[in-house]
Design an enzyme around this catalytic site. Structure first.
Site, short mmCIF file in Angstrom:
data_model
loop_
_atom_site.label_atom_id
_atom_site.label_comp_id
_atom_site.label_asym_id
_atom_site.label_seq_id
_atom_site.Cartn_x
_atom_site.Cartn_y
_atom_site.Cartn_z
N LYS A 234 0.50 -0.79 0.33
CA LYS A 234 -0.20 0.15 0.10
C LYS A 234 0.64 1.09 -0.47
CE LYS A 234 -4.32 2.53 0.51
NZ LYS A 234 -3.04 2.63 -0.60
N GLN B 148 7.02 3.81 3.96
CA GLN B 148 6.06 3.65 4.08
C GLN B 148 5.56 2.22 4.24
OE1 GLN B 148 3.94 5.64 1.44
NE2 GLN B 148 2.07 4.67 2.90
N LYS C 130 5.49 3.99 8.23
CA LYS C 130 4.28 4.31 8.01
C LYS C 130 3.31 3.26 8.71
CE LYS C 130 4.22 8.02 5.27
NZ LYS C 130 3.29 8.40 4.05
N LYS D 64 5.37 1.89 -3.25
CA LYS D 64 5.23 3.02 -3.72
C LYS D 64 5.27 3.08 -4.50
CE LYS D 64 4.68 7.11 -1.78
NZ LYS D 64 4.34 7.44 -1.44
N GLY E 44 -2.63 8.29 -4.47
CA GLY E 44 -2.32 8.97 -4.73
C GLY E 44 -0.90 9.97 -3.50
N ASP E 45 0.27 10.62 -4.65
CA ASP E 45 1.11 11.29 -3.64
C ASP E 45 1.47 12.42 -4.46
OD1 ASP E 45 3.12 9.87 -2.41
OD2 ASP E 45 4.55 11.18 -3.50
N THR F 199 -4.42 13.57 5.06
CA THR F 199 -3.02 13.72 5.42
C THR F 199 -2.63 15.17 6.52
OG1 THR F 199 -2.66 12.54 3.18
CG2 THR F 199 -0.42 13.07 4.38
N ASN G 24 -2.28 19.06 -1.34
CA ASN G 24 -3.50 18.57 -0.89
C ASN G 24 -2.83 18.78 0.93
OD1 ASN G 24 -3.53 15.43 0.04
ND2 ASN G 24 -6.01 16.99 -0.77
N SER H 182 -7.14 5.76 3.31
CA SER H 182 -7.14 4.91 3.13
C SER H 182 -7.38 3.30 3.11
CB SER H 182 -4.95 4.48 1.58
OG SER H 182 -5.40 5.88 0.73
N1 GLU Z 1 0.86 8.69 -0.65
C1 GLU Z 1 0.91 8.99 1.28
C2 GLU Z 1 1.37 8.94 1.62
O1 GLU Z 1 2.93 9.36 1.33
C3 GLU Z 1 -0.34 7.94 0.90
C4 GLU Z 1 -0.49 6.46 -0.09
C5 GLU Z 1 -1.65 5.98 0.55
O2 GLU Z 1 -3.39 7.04 0.49
O3 GLU Z 1 -1.97 4.55 0.18
O4 GLU Z 1 1.61 7.84 3.25
#
Ligand code: GLU
Length: 448
Positions: free
Chosen positions: A93, A114, A117, A129, A168-169, A213, A244, A380
């Site tokens: 994810k 990630q 996190k 990612k 997204g990112d 976020t 965002n 998410s």
């Molecule tokens: N891009 C965001 C992050 O850095 C969200 C990733 C997601 O929702 O999967 O955590």
């Protein structure tokens, strides 16, 4: 630099040798390793069973060609990436970033962060990612659509609601997720809502995901303030970026009684002592896709071209733009100007030298992105839950879930830091708490 355990040094050296030229990835690994010395002292088995070594090697890395045709009929070429880093806790994810700076080292740093996190959220999501060096700036909707369709035509075979779930990112928002989902649906002939998150409301998206976020970042800081009996009331806040994350961080700061006096984009920053007018920023950035300089012109605020937004005095600094945007000089200035909290809304926005300045300053508390900005990916995961049950939740309920996840992350950072002899260190707490969850799952699953 913090002294690492000898065995961690040799694992780190191996990471450098196996991944040459990927400076951001090295930086992200180093940051985690700097917290792990007390962990391996207590649990040498994490090294003996090579859990740490395996964690640094992505399970799978996909690199592909993305050809597309621009509005003039010319063929353009970009490179696509998806790094499926770790699936011990759930499907891969993590977001997709479309930005000219994207290369494997950026995707790997983001994917590595990630993992921890996502583990911190306590939800069943692994880490991954992806993205492309495609630059959406100045491109028409039709060009963005053709690019997204070509990107998904290759990537779809690697995705699935139980396999890998992008979102997204930077450079990827609701518009891009729509085009990507449409192409996935068309190719697979499946309405598989849970394969992407950040979808539109009305076709599988979750309320609060857009805000999550930024809101989550501010909920985390609110917990930091509450921990010392303080609040946002009357606080002067600087938020870098105007995408965002930044926009919804500003919205929540204002709701909680603080005032955001500066925001930025890649061209410079605006200072608006009256407090940022969010409706105007939203119109410029979300509707017109314009520049922050337009804000200054229309609102009569100050615009500083180039320069450092961190020169603007504040109580709380929220770097919400991009990696390595806040360096040692900026950190020294923030401390000197009496800033009491720096919390990262972006991924790895502070350089290692800046973090050192923050850690040494007794007047300032620092909290890292992998804890602070986890509200986006957490929501998410809530979107995936709604998709799995073919349900949709109210804004209030989802927002409460987000706030309570951020409270839990905050508390678990502090409790873990205490347990491992680093009281008050949000960095140690986040790295260790995230690491232990993933490492234990990996150990239970054997050598895979
Ligand atoms: N891009 C965001 C992050 O850095 C969200 C990733 C997601 O929702 O999967 O955590």
């Amino acid at each position: 630099m913090t002294v690492l355990d000898d065995r961690l040094v040799s694992v780190y050296d191996e990471v450098l040798a196996r991944n040459p030229g990927e400076a951001e990835f090295h930086q992200a690994v180093r940051e985690v390793f700097e917290s792990l010395t007390p962990v391996v002292a207590k649990h040498p088995e994490y090294l003996d069973s090579a859990v740490i070594q395996r964690l640094c090697e992505p399970e799978r890395q996909i690199i592909f060609r993305v050809p597309w045709t621009d509005d003039k009929g010319q063929v353009q070429l970009n490179r696509g990436f998806r790094v499926e880093f770790n699936s011990a806790l759930g499907p891969y994810k993590g977001g997709l970033r479309f930005h000219p700076s994207v290369y494997l080292g950026i995707v790997k740093f983001l994917g590595f962060e990630q993992i921890f996190k996502n583990a911190l959220t306590g939800l069943p999501i692994g880490g991954g990612k992806g993205g492309s060096d495609f630059d959406p700036k100045g491109r028409s909707d039709a060009e963005v659509m053709r690019f997204c369709q070509s990107f998904m035509t290759e990537l779809y075979r690697h995705l699935g609601e139980y396999t890998d779930v992008p979102a997204g990112d930077i450079g990827v928002g609701g518009r891009e997720i729509g085009y990507l989902f449409g192409q996935y649906k068309r190719i697979t002939n499946r309405y598989e809502s849970g394969v992407l998150t950040g979808k539109g409301i009305g076709w599988g998206g979750s309320l609060v995901r857009t805000e999550a976020t930024g809101y989550g970042t501010v909920y985390f800081v609110d917990e930091m303030l509450k921990a010392t009996g303080d609040s946002f009331e009357g606080k002067k806040v600087v938020v870098s970026g105007s995408g965002n994350v930044a926009i919804y961080a500003v919205e929540k700061v204002h709701q909680l009684g603080g005032t955001v006096v500066a925001m930025s984009d890649s061209s410079g920053y605006v200072v608006d002592e009256k407090g940022i007018d969010l409706d105007l920023i939203k119109d410029i950035k979300e509707v017109r896709r314009g520049r922050i300089a337009d804000y200054a012109a229309e609102r009569g605020a100050t615009f500083v071209q180039g320069g450092s937004i961190w020169d603007v005095p504040c109580d709380i600094a929220l770097p919400c733009a991009t990696q390595n945007e806040l360096d040692e000089n900026a950190a020294v200035t923030l401390v000197k100007n009496g800033c009491i909290i720096v919390a990262e809304g972006a991924n790895m926005p502070s350089t290692p030298e800046a973090i050192r300045v923050f850690v040494e300053a007794s007047t300032l508390r620092f909290a890292p992105g992998k804890a602070v900005n986890a509200g986006g990916v957490a929501t998410s995961a809530l979107e995936m839950q709604q998709n799995a049950s073919r349900d949709s939740w109210s804004f209030e309920y989802t927002d409460q879930r987000l706030a309570s996840i951020m409270r839990d992350i905050h508390d678990s950072c502090l409790a873990t830091a205490d347990e491992f002899g680093a009281p008050g260190s949000y960095t140690s707490g986040a790295n260790i708490a995230g690491f232990i969850r993933v490492a234990n799952a990996m150990q239970a699953m054997g050598v895979i």
